[in-house]
Write a protein that holds these residues in place. Sequence first.
Motif, PDB file in Angstrom:
ATOM      1  N   PHE A 120       0.821  -1.208   0.000  1.00 17.77           N
ATOM      2  CA  PHE A 120       0.000   0.000   0.000  1.00 17.77           C
ATOM      3  C   PHE A 120       0.855   1.259   0.000  1.00 17.77           C
ATOM      4  CE2 PHE A 120      -2.267   3.350   2.353  1.00 17.77           C
ATOM      5  CZ  PHE A 120      -3.282   3.589   1.449  1.00 17.77           C
ATOM      6  N   LEU A 121       1.829   1.310   0.894  1.00 12.47           N
ATOM      7  CA  LEU A 121       2.667   2.506   0.966  1.00 12.47           C
ATOM      8  C   LEU A 121       3.503   2.701  -0.297  1.00 12.47           C
ATOM      9  CD1 LEU A 121       3.810   2.420   4.692  1.00 12.47           C
ATOM     10  CD2 LEU A 121       2.152   3.953   3.626  1.00 12.47           C
ATOM     11  N   SER A 122       4.030   1.610  -0.836  1.00 15.74           N
ATOM     12  CA  SER A 122       4.844   1.762  -2.045  1.00 15.74           C
ATOM     13  C   SER A 122       3.993   2.179  -3.246  1.00 15.74           C
ATOM     14  CB  SER A 122       5.621   0.477  -2.343  1.00 15.74           C
ATOM     15  OG  SER A 122       4.739  -0.575  -2.599  1.00 15.74           O
ATOM     16  N   THR A 123       2.793   1.610  -3.404  1.00 20.86           N
ATOM     17  CA  THR A 123       1.945   2.045  -4.518  1.00 20.86           C
ATOM     18  C   THR A 123       1.424   3.453  -4.290  1.00 20.86           C
ATOM     19  OG1 THR A 123       0.003   0.988  -3.531  1.00 20.86           O
ATOM     20  CG2 THR A 123       1.217  -0.265  -5.194  1.00 20.86           C
ATOM     21  N   LEU A 124       1.178   3.814  -3.058  1.00 14.71           N
ATOM     22  CA  LEU A 124       0.731   5.173  -2.750  1.00 14.71           C
ATOM     23  C   LEU A 124       1.795   6.191  -3.133  1.00 14.71           C
ATOM     24  CD1 LEU A 124      -1.639   6.668  -1.218  1.00 14.71           C
ATOM     25  CD2 LEU A 124      -0.134   6.615   0.753  1.00 14.71           C
ATOM     26  N   ILE A 125       3.038   5.874  -2.819  1.00 13.95           N
ATOM     27  CA  ILE A 125       4.134   6.806  -3.099  1.00 13.95           C
ATOM     28  C   ILE A 125       4.485   6.826  -4.585  1.00 13.95           C
ATOM     29  CG2 ILE A 125       6.593   7.221  -2.708  1.00 13.95           C
ATOM     30  CD1 ILE A 125       6.079   6.170   0.187  1.00 13.95           C
ATOM     31  N   PHE A 126       4.662   5.644  -5.180  1.00 15.31           N
ATOM     32  CA  PHE A 126       5.155   5.598  -6.551  1.00 15.31           C
ATOM     33  C   PHE A 126       4.113   6.008  -7.587  1.00 15.31           C
ATOM     34  CE2 PHE A 126       8.227   2.531  -4.631  1.00 15.31           C
ATOM     35  CZ  PHE A 126       9.328   3.361  -4.749  1.00 15.31           C
ATOM     36  N   THR A 127       2.832   5.867  -7.279  1.00 13.16           N
ATOM     37  CA  THR A 127       1.794   6.290  -8.234  1.00 13.16           C
ATOM     38  C   THR A 127       1.211   7.643  -7.880  1.00 13.16           C
ATOM     39  OG1 THR A 127       0.037   5.189  -6.999  1.00 13.16           O
ATOM     40  CG2 THR A 127       1.130   3.907  -8.723  1.00 13.16           C
TER      41      THR A 127
ATOM     42  N   ALA B  12      -0.833   8.440  -5.495  1.00 12.64           N
ATOM     43  CA  ALA B  12      -2.255   8.129  -5.424  1.00 12.64           C
ATOM     44  C   ALA B  12      -3.068   9.200  -4.700  1.00 12.64           C
ATOM     45  CB  ALA B  12      -2.449   6.779  -4.743  1.00 12.64           C
ATOM     46  N   TRP B  13      -2.436  10.093  -3.974  1.00 16.27           N
ATOM     47  CA  TRP B  13      -3.181  11.139  -3.291  1.00 16.27           C
ATOM     48  C   TRP B  13      -3.743  12.161  -4.279  1.00 16.27           C
ATOM     49  CZ3 TRP B  13       2.056  10.282  -2.730  1.00 16.27           C
ATOM     50  CH2 TRP B  13       2.898  11.203  -3.322  1.00 16.27           C
ATOM     51  N   LYS B  14      -3.299  12.123  -5.531  1.00 14.07           N
ATOM     52  CA  LYS B  14      -3.781  13.067  -6.542  1.00 14.07           C
ATOM     53  C   LYS B  14      -5.038  12.576  -7.251  1.00 14.07           C
ATOM     54  CE  LYS B  14       0.730  15.040  -7.555  1.00 14.07           C
ATOM     55  NZ  LYS B  14       1.741  15.289  -8.593  1.00 14.07           N
ATOM     56  N   SER B  15      -5.320  11.301  -7.170  1.00 14.62           N
ATOM     57  CA  SER B  15      -6.452  10.742  -7.896  1.00 14.62           C
ATOM     58  C   SER B  15      -7.174   9.725  -7.020  1.00 14.62           C
ATOM     59  CB  SER B  15      -5.956  10.065  -9.176  1.00 14.62           C
ATOM     60  OG  SER B  15      -6.966   9.272  -9.741  1.00 14.62           O
ATOM     61  N   LEU B  16      -8.492   9.812  -7.021  1.00 17.50           N
ATOM     62  CA  LEU B  16      -9.284   8.881  -6.238  1.00 17.50           C
ATOM     63  C   LEU B  16      -9.217   7.474  -6.821  1.00 17.50           C
ATOM     64  CD1 LEU B  16     -11.079   8.797  -3.772  1.00 17.50           C
ATOM     65  CD2 LEU B  16     -13.038   9.235  -5.246  1.00 17.50           C
ATOM     66  N   THR B  17      -9.116   7.373  -8.146  1.00 18.60           N
ATOM     67  CA  THR B  17      -9.003   6.062  -8.794  1.00 18.60           C
ATOM     68  C   THR B  17      -7.696   5.376  -8.409  1.00 18.60           C
ATOM     69  OG1 THR B  17     -10.286   6.888 -10.664  1.00 18.60           O
ATOM     70  CG2 THR B  17      -9.027   4.870 -11.009  1.00 18.60           C
TER      71      THR B  17
ATOM     72  N   LEU C 280      -5.952   5.925  -5.737  1.00 14.51           N
ATOM     73  CA  LEU C 280      -6.032   5.572  -4.319  1.00 14.51           C
ATOM     74  C   LEU C 280      -6.839   4.292  -4.135  1.00 14.51           C
ATOM     75  CD1 LEU C 280      -5.328   6.368  -1.414  1.00 14.51           C
ATOM     76  CD2 LEU C 280      -7.462   7.661  -1.360  1.00 14.51           C
ATOM     77  N   GLY C 281      -7.912   4.162  -4.858  1.00 12.72           N
ATOM     78  CA  GLY C 281      -8.723   2.948  -4.790  1.00 12.72           C
ATOM     79  C   GLY C 281      -7.951   1.730  -5.260  1.00 12.72           C
ATOM     80  N   LEU C 282      -7.172   1.897  -6.327  1.00 10.89           N
ATOM     81  CA  LEU C 282      -6.358   0.786  -6.813  1.00 10.89           C
ATOM     82  C   LEU C 282      -5.269   0.412  -5.814  1.00 10.89           C
ATOM     83  CD1 LEU C 282      -6.052   1.572 -10.616  1.00 10.89           C
ATOM     84  CD2 LEU C 282      -7.296  -0.298  -9.538  1.00 10.89           C
ATOM     85  N   SER C 283      -4.716   1.388  -5.133  1.00  9.90           N
ATOM     86  CA  SER C 283      -3.713   1.095  -4.104  1.00  9.90           C
ATOM     87  C   SER C 283      -4.322   0.277  -2.973  1.00  9.90           C
ATOM     88  CB  SER C 283      -3.128   2.390  -3.532  1.00  9.90           C
ATOM     89  OG  SER C 283      -2.407   3.079  -4.508  1.00  9.90           O
ATOM     90  N   VAL C 284      -5.534   0.628  -2.575  1.00  8.31           N
ATOM     91  CA  VAL C 284      -6.228  -0.126  -1.531  1.00  8.31           C
ATOM     92  C   VAL C 284      -6.552  -1.537  -2.032  1.00  8.31           C
ATOM     93  CG1 VAL C 284      -8.361  -0.258  -0.180  1.00  8.31           C
ATOM     94  CG2 VAL C 284      -7.148   1.914  -0.394  1.00  8.31           C
ATOM     95  N   LEU C 285      -6.975  -1.650  -3.289  1.00  9.32           N
ATOM     96  CA  LEU C 285      -7.278  -2.958  -3.867  1.00  9.32           C
ATOM     97  C   LEU C 285      -6.034  -3.838  -3.918  1.00  9.32           C
ATOM     98  CD1 LEU C 285      -9.308  -4.839  -5.322  1.00  9.32           C
ATOM     99  CD2 LEU C 285      -8.501  -3.808  -7.453  1.00  9.32           C
ATOM    100  N   TYR C 286      -4.909  -3.273  -4.358  1.00 12.23           N
ATOM    101  CA  TYR C 286      -3.656  -4.036  -4.401  1.00 12.23           C
ATOM    102  C   TYR C 286      -3.256  -4.508  -3.009  1.00 12.23           C
ATOM    103  CZ  TYR C 286      -3.044  -2.100  -9.113  1.00 12.23           C
ATOM    104  OH  TYR C 286      -3.204  -1.741 -10.416  1.00 12.23           O
ATOM    105  N   ALA C 287      -3.429  -3.641  -2.015  1.00 15.29           N
ATOM    106  CA  ALA C 287      -3.072  -4.010  -0.640  1.00 15.29           C
ATOM    107  C   ALA C 287      -3.986  -5.127  -0.130  1.00 15.29           C
ATOM    108  CB  ALA C 287      -3.156  -2.791   0.267  1.00 15.29           C
TER     109      ALA C 287
END
Length: 92
Positions: free
Chosen positions: A36-43, A45-50, A52-59
């Motif tokens: 979650f943290l790595s996808t949040l940082i590298f993508t 994800a705080w800029k887009s709700l989609t 962020l949702g994908l980061s949660v799904l991956y986690a």
Amino acid sequence: MMKASQHSGPPAEEPTKDVTYQHALIFGFIASMVVFLSTLIFTQAWKSLTALGLSVLYAAVTFVVVSAVAALLNWIGRNDTQHESTEFPVLK
């Protein structure tokens, strides 16, 4: 002078190789937080709700898969009867 042994009881039991299934869940949680943290940082994800949702799904997927694999390996380790009655020295 020789020191007296501080262990004066019966010999200690050998430690078991088993871990609890709770440890499998904890390992899955830690792995999912890393994902979650790595996808949040590298993508970013705080800029887009989609994103962020994908980061949660991956986690969530990571938690389920890693916990299931760890629990399966734990189950296999518990049910391993191949080396129960060894009559030869085994390095531990």
